[in-house]
Design a protein around this motif. Structure first.
Motif, mmCIF file in Angstrom:
data_model
loop_
_atom_site.group_PDB
_atom_site.id
_atom_site.type_symbol
_atom_site.label_atom_id
_atom_site.label_comp_id
_atom_site.label_asym_id
_atom_site.label_seq_id
_atom_site.Cartn_x
_atom_site.Cartn_y
_atom_site.Cartn_z
ATOM 1 N N LEU A 237 44.733 37.883 37.491
ATOM 2 C CA LEU A 237 43.760 36.983 38.119
ATOM 3 C C LEU A 237 43.413 37.425 39.531
ATOM 4 O O LEU A 237 42.296 37.164 40.000
ATOM 5 C CB LEU A 237 44.322 35.557 38.142
ATOM 6 C CG LEU A 237 44.530 34.894 36.773
ATOM 7 C CD1 LEU A 237 45.129 33.504 36.941
ATOM 8 C CD2 LEU A 237 43.214 34.810 35.991
ATOM 9 N N ALA A 238 44.349 38.080 40.207
ATOM 10 C CA ALA A 238 44.100 38.667 41.526
ATOM 11 C C ALA A 238 43.526 37.656 42.517
ATOM 12 O O ALA A 238 42.579 37.932 43.241
ATOM 13 C CB ALA A 238 43.175 39.878 41.409
ATOM 14 N N GLY A 239 44.080 36.457 42.543
ATOM 15 C CA GLY A 239 43.669 35.471 43.528
ATOM 16 C C GLY A 239 42.331 34.815 43.269
ATOM 17 O O GLY A 239 41.758 34.201 44.174
ATOM 18 N N ARG A 240 41.815 34.875 42.056
ATOM 19 C CA ARG A 240 40.504 34.285 41.745
ATOM 20 C C ARG A 240 40.667 32.981 40.975
ATOM 21 O O ARG A 240 39.916 32.693 40.036
ATOM 22 C CB ARG A 240 39.681 35.291 40.940
ATOM 23 C CG ARG A 240 39.358 36.558 41.723
ATOM 24 C CD ARG A 240 38.805 37.667 40.873
ATOM 25 N NE ARG A 240 37.558 37.313 40.216
ATOM 26 C CZ ARG A 240 36.852 38.147 39.440
ATOM 27 N NH1 ARG A 240 37.294 39.379 39.245
ATOM 28 N NH2 ARG A 240 35.731 37.753 38.868
ATOM 29 N N GLU A 241 41.649 32.171 41.362
ATOM 30 C CA GLU A 241 41.881 30.922 40.643
ATOM 31 C C GLU A 241 40.712 29.955 40.754
ATOM 32 O O GLU A 241 40.555 29.064 39.908
ATOM 33 C CB GLU A 241 43.156 30.236 41.179
ATOM 34 C CG GLU A 241 44.469 30.902 40.779
ATOM 35 C CD GLU A 241 44.822 32.039 41.699
ATOM 36 O OE1 GLU A 241 43.993 32.374 42.566
ATOM 37 O OE2 GLU A 241 45.926 32.615 41.566
#
Length: 589
Positions: A237-241
């Motif tokens: 997800l790399a911080g794209r919540e």
């Protein structure tokens, strides 16, 4: 004149069989009525078809006539060449997306949008199933798209474009999706975005799958993702919540809460384990110490047993006996093992090569010219082949012959086969460098060690040792003794042994024992290097036939020499029947 060429000889306005393009509007004449008719129809209808035989000028009419006329009437025109891309839908989707992302001035308000919003929108419009690389159409909520992405979606869903379809409103959740499933596979910009966000799409799909499984399992805490799986999902997800829907975000939050609680429990558990282990370690220290002592004693016992076994084997195979002696010393450096190794070293000190490991006593032997191949036969008719390798080792091979062999043959190349009063009974005496100890030889040929500290009466500490001097092979002194200069340590080289003893510890001594009596003439200051006389008929002064020899009392030197001389290790057949605990390797590879 060169500057008048374009005026005197202008280029031909006729392109021949080529189609007139929009850039050639100024030379396109004669079709004004048809241009007016087509432009007027487009103003009233959503679609106009131009029909005619091949070569009649349909493409020229559209490109050089109708397109410039529509632009002049402030229409936004997108030229699609279906023949070049293979699909009108592909060309339309590509043109629409590029017009929005690049911000063409023809599209009112497009320049106010950013590329990031468009890319986020495209990513939200597709989904992938776990384990499947093919993307599918997905319905995107307005909250997931964000306000900027929602404006992009409305622009692409207008009736003139119809690339997207919106749903909801009036109290219902607003969503958007692709107008057709085929756009997933034919829209190049969408495909490129899917490839760029493949890790995010996979992470979102896995998170949704785990949420559904958790929901079907009555929301059991045990069905929440574990630490490793959760870390993998977070990495994708790399911080794209913020691009997830509410349900997925709530599920992710619960999984993180469970991970934090699990870490707290694990830390508490590890703390308890550490305390228990510390208690066990404290209680087991005595047992470990006793175990080490027992292991050391057991190793010393095996070492002494092997040292004795080495002496027995030396009668039949001195090379094998040398390996056994080194094995005993490696198990535990006992006096017996060291003396066994000394005897073998003394036996082979001057030898360059030793044939060892034959099946019986050697009766005959032949070698190749260069000495690398040796074939020997024994008294019981067995044959053994020895091959010296380039690195110095020896390969031994017992030949399993059908008949007994007694006469070996090998081809030339080997390819075929101060002073103190110590009493009236002192003949000679010397003091150590500290003046605290004295060594004295009595007239009876015995050696004594005395304490001779200043201000104290001398007293005998060690001895008598002896007798010193001549034996059945040699006449004369044949012994040497002195102090080494290390805190009262002295040595005595006499008969068949060299003895080192600390005056400060009379009960402890170190002895090097030879097999036969030696005639010691001198020694180095430390007593470790000795000069001796060797003679077959005895050393009898100047008329004797003896020769001088130096020997160094260094077990590591003996090991290196014996390994190099014997050139092999104990084989499996030699190890059978021997005491257990032999090291895997006696000589280094």
């Amino acid at each position: 004149m060169p500057g008048l060429d374009s005026v005197l000889t202008p280029a031909s306005p006729f392109p021949g069989l080529e189609t007139f393009q929009e850039s050639q509007t100024h030379v396109y004449f004669g079709r004004d009525d048809d241009v007016e008719k087509a432009a007027g129809s487009l103003a009233r209808h959503a679609a106009v078809a131009v029909c005619g035989p091949s070569g009649s000028g349909k493409s020229s009419l559209a490109l050089a006539g109708v397109v410039p006329r529509m632009r002049a009437d402030t229409y936004d025109v997108l030229v699609v060449n279906a023949a070049a891309v293979g699909s009108p839908l592909v060309a339309l989707a590509t043109g629409m997306y590029e017009a929005f992302v690049i911000g063409r001035p023809q599209e009112p308000g497009v320049e106010q949008h950013h590329e990031a919003g468009a890319r986020r929108l495209l990513t939200g419009l597709v989904r992938v199933l776990p384990g499947s690389p093919a993307p599918l159409r997905r319905r995107l909520t307005r909250q997931e798209a964000g306000e900027e992405g929602w404006r992009v979606a409305q622009w692409l869903a207008e009736s003139e474009r119809r690339l997207l379809v919106t749903h909801g409103g009036l109290g219902e959740p607003e969503t958007v999706e692709l107008a057709h499933e085929a756009l997933v596979s034919v829209w190049p910009a969408l495909q490129e975005q899917v490839r760029a966000d493949s890790e995010f799409l996979a992470g979102r799909a896995e998170l949704s799958h785990e949420r559904e499984r958790w929901t079907k399992g009555n929301r059991a805490p045990g069905l929440l993702p574990g630490p490793l799986q959760l870390a993998a999902v977070e990495g994708r997800l790399a911080g794209r919540e913020e691009e997830l829907d509410d349900e997925d975000r709530d599920f992710l939050r619960l999984a993180r809460q469970r991970r934090r609680a699990r870490r707290i429990r694990m830390r508490a558990a590890w703390t308890a384990v550490a305390v228990v282990l510390a208690l066990i370690a404290a209680l087991g220290t005595f047992l470990v110490h006793q175990s080490r002592i027992s292991a050391q004693r057991e190793a010393e016992g095996r070492s002494r047993l092997l040292a004795g076994f080495s002496a027995e084997v030396a009668k039949q195979d001195p090379g094998q006996a040398a390996l056994i002696a080194m094995a005993a010393y490696r198990i535990a450096p006992t006096d017996e093992a060291r003396n066994a190794m000394l005897r073998r070293y003394d036996q082979f000190k001057d030898a360059a090569r030793v044939l060892s490991g034959t099946e019986g006593q050697i009766e005959d032997a032949v070698t190749s010219v260069d000495g690398t191949v040796t074939l020997v036969t024994s008294g019981n008719g067995r044959a053994t082949l020895f091959v010296r390798r380039a690195g110095g080792g020896v390969l031994r091979h017992h030949l399993g012959l059908a008949e007994m062999a007694f006469h070996p043959l090998v081809s030339r190349d080997g390819r075929r086969r101060p002073c103190a009063s110590l009493g009236p009974d002192v003949e000679r005496a010397l003091l150590d460098s500290s003046g605290r100890y004295a060594a004295a030889k009595t007239p009876g040929g015995m050696l004594e060690l005395w304490s001779a500290k200043a201000g104290q009466r001398p007293r005998r500490m060690i001895g008598p040792l002896g007798p010193l001097g001549a034996n059945d092979l040699f006449t004369g002194d044949g012994f040497t003794f002195d102090f080494t200069g290390r805190d009262g340590e002295f040595y005595l080289a006499n008969g068949s042994s060299v003895r080192f003893q600390q005056a400060s510890d009379p009960g402890h001594f170190e002895s090097y024992d030879f097999e036969t009596n030696q005639y010691f003439m001198a020694a180095a200051k430390d007593g470790r290097t000795l000069l001796r006389a060797l003679s077959a008929s005895g050393f009898r002064g100047n008329g004797g036939s003896g020769r001088l020899d130096l020997i160094r009392l260094d077990p590591e030197l003996w090991k290196r020499h014996l390994c190099r001389t014997v050139g092999r290790d104990l084989g499996e057949d030699e190890r059978r029947g021997m005491p257990t605990g032999l090291p895997d390797r006696i000589c280094p590879a």
